[in-house]
Enzyme design. Structure first.
Site, mmCIF file in Angstrom:
data_model
loop_
_atom_site.group_PDB
_atom_site.id
_atom_site.type_symbol
_atom_site.label_atom_id
_atom_site.label_comp_id
_atom_site.label_asym_id
_atom_site.label_seq_id
_atom_site.Cartn_x
_atom_site.Cartn_y
_atom_site.Cartn_z
ATOM 1 N N HIS A 100 0.844 -1.206 0.000
ATOM 2 C CA HIS A 100 0.000 0.000 0.000
ATOM 3 C C HIS A 100 0.871 1.245 0.000
ATOM 4 C CE1 HIS A 100 -4.068 -1.786 1.560
ATOM 5 N NE2 HIS A 100 -3.602 -2.405 0.498
ATOM 6 N N TYR B 129 -9.390 4.925 7.754
ATOM 7 C CA TYR B 129 -9.558 5.224 9.186
ATOM 8 C C TYR B 129 -10.646 6.292 9.279
ATOM 9 C CZ TYR B 129 -5.084 2.896 10.251
ATOM 10 O OH TYR B 129 -4.071 1.973 10.408
ATOM 11 N N PRO C 188 -4.059 -0.330 18.682
ATOM 12 C CA PRO C 188 -3.830 -0.744 17.277
ATOM 13 C C PRO C 188 -4.004 0.366 16.242
ATOM 14 C CG PRO C 188 -5.961 -1.487 18.073
ATOM 15 C CD PRO C 188 -5.244 -0.922 19.257
ATOM 16 N N LYS D 209 1.249 -0.497 14.958
ATOM 17 C CA LYS D 209 2.661 -0.578 15.359
ATOM 18 C C LYS D 209 3.029 -1.818 16.158
ATOM 19 C CE LYS D 209 4.136 2.953 13.307
ATOM 20 N NZ LYS D 209 4.383 2.447 11.944
ATOM 21 N N TYR E 4 3.900 6.341 10.147
ATOM 22 C CA TYR E 4 3.101 5.171 9.763
ATOM 23 C C TYR E 4 3.949 4.158 9.002
ATOM 24 C CZ TYR E 4 -1.158 2.545 8.699
ATOM 25 O OH TYR E 4 -2.129 1.558 8.634
HETATM 26 C C1 PHB Z 1 -5.840 -4.831 10.721
HETATM 27 O O1 PHB Z 1 -5.768 -5.065 9.498
HETATM 28 O O2 PHB Z 1 -6.262 -5.672 11.518
HETATM 29 C C2 PHB Z 1 -5.394 -3.492 11.211
HETATM 30 C C3 PHB Z 1 -4.864 -2.590 10.313
HETATM 31 C C4 PHB Z 1 -4.454 -1.328 10.759
HETATM 32 C C5 PHB Z 1 -4.585 -1.003 12.086
HETATM 33 C C6 PHB Z 1 -5.084 -1.928 12.987
HETATM 34 C C7 PHB Z 1 -5.496 -3.184 12.542
HETATM 35 O O3 PHB Z 1 -4.201 0.213 12.515
#
Ligand code: PHB
Ligand code: APR
Length: 389
Positions: A72, A200, A292, A296, A384
């Site tokens: 990505h 997000y 999460p 990280k 990130y």
């Molecule tokens: C996930 O794909 O489970 C996932 C991705 C990004 C995040 C947290 C979880 O910030």
């Protein structure tokens, strides 16, 4: 028994360390309290920094990741029904790879088995002894028999609830913690993801995240209260609530279906210092937890292992303990930056039950600044994709 390094825990941290040490000719024995299937049954996140991908390659466990992982170049953040893209590639020259942690763990297990390195699953009652001596010993029970391994070093890679951190006398340990007043309700579904990249979402009804494991398997999360239970959330209710939090286009594109996994996870920031007690070295979730929101968790375990493996190899190959001396400080320097980023993302994207009108205006202004400032987007992007090791 006798070995050089005993590794407690067969999660990504322990397995990665095992690979890098064995490939450098250092003998390890890995102990795991659960069975292999149990360890592989845990659903975990899946966004890898380039540093973590490089380490998995070095460990000889990167082939499938490169075949099946999704690279990505950016992510999207939605606010007030509008999506804004953060272009990692343009802002930092770097990308991330979406690949389930469970898959990475499976690849590492296979790589260790291929080396024929000893792993003992369902090793119960693991206990650590004489950690401040030159000859620590690790005991465990298996099939009703008791065993003891003498070694030079113990790597505590046994997660937040493991025995390793608990083996450090309280007066020698300092912990820092923030528990958030909400959880993440997550589901896994065999449907194409709603969007090519992660979304997000900051919404008045709470945070949401659209993620994936592949182009046919998706992972979605909703911010929920901590007193809620999975039973309160039948699939239909989940899909309805998710659609309400998404921007109109995403809501239209959302492909729903029967969930194959559903769980609620609390959100916590946690760090334990120091990450060393005599010849015991902590790594991964045994020493730190991040919420999460910044993706990280796995990446911090990887950077810990990059530092610890290099220090142990220096110890055995060059007879120098300088790396082991420096390990706690070096690892914590990167950990605290990732803790800050994960806390900041959590602050910016969630609805806090007690937040005042002023707090919400601050959050809105933070997001408006982010969407209008290349400098702010670069700061988010470089954190990130992963700060340098
Ligand atoms: C996930 O794909 O489970 C996932 C991705 C990004 C995040 C947290 C979880 O910030
Ligand atoms: N004895 C032996 N093994 C143990 C013990 C014990 N007393 N306690 C825990 N373990 C094992 C657990 O069963 C688990 O398999 O240690 C392993 C720790 O693995 P993880 O929790 O995956 O921790 P880590 O390898 O540090 O990986 C961190 O996992 O939780 C995610 O978000 C986190 O991505 C991060 C990653």
């Amino acid at each position: 028994m006798r070995t050089q390094v005993v590794i407690v825990g067969s999660g990504p941290a322990g397995l990665l360390l095992g690979q890098l040490l064995e490939k450098a000719g250092i003998a390890t024995i890995l102990l795991e309290q659960k069975s292999k299937d149990y360890v592989l049954g845990r659903i975990r996140a899946g966004v890898l920094e380039q540093g973590a991908v490089a380490l998995l390659d070095e460990a000889g466990a990167g082939a499938r990741l490169h075949r099946e992982g999704l690279v990505h170049e950016g992510t999207e953040i939605a606010f007030s029904g509008v999506r804004h893209r953060i272009d990692f590639k343009a802002l930092t020259g770097k990308t991330v790879t979406v690949y389930g942690q469970t898959e990475a763990t499976r690849d590492l297990m296979d790589a260790r088995a291929a080396l024929g390195a000893p792993s003992i699953y369902e090793a119960l009652d693991v206990s650590l002894h004489d950690l401040e001596s030159e000859r620590p010993r690790v005991r465990y029970a298996k099939d009703g028999k008791n065993f003891e391994i003498a070694c030079d070093h113990v790597a505590g890679c046994d997660g937040f609830h493991g025995v390793s951190r608990r083996s450090i006398p309280e007066e020698r340990l300092r912990t820092y913690e923030r528990v958030y007043p909400f959880g993440w309700l997550g589901i896994l579904v065999d449907k194409p993801p709603v969007s090519e990249e992660l979304i997000y979402v900051n919404h008045a009804r709470g945070f949401a995240l659209c993620s994936m494991r592949s182009m046919t398997r998706s992972r979605y999360y909703l911010q929920c209260r901590l007193d809620e239970h999975v039973e309160d959330w039948p699939d239909d209710k989940f899909w309805e609530e998710l659609a309400r939090r998404l921007d109109p286009e995403a809501a239209k594109n959302l492909q729903t279906g029967a969930s194959i996994e559903k769980s609620i996870a609390p959100l916590r920031s946690f760090v334990a210092e120091p990450m060393r007690y005599g010849n015991l070295f902590l790594a991964g979730d045994a020493a730190h937890i991040v919420p999460p929101t910044g993706a990280k968790g796995l990446n911090l375990a990887a950077s810990d292992i990059a530092y610890l493996s290099a220090a142990l190899i220096e110890r055995y190959k060059k007879g120098s303990s300088a790396g082991l001396e420096a390990y706690p400080q070096k690892a914590l320097a990167r950990i605290w930056k990732a803790e800050r980023f994960s806390w900041w993302m959590t602050q910016m994207l969630h609805r806090f039950p007690e937040s005042s009108g002023f707090d919400q205006k601050m959050q809105g202004a933070e997001l408006d600044y982010l969407f209008s400032s290349k400098a702010a987007q670069t700061a988010l992007a470089e954190n990130y994709v992963g700060l340098p090791y």
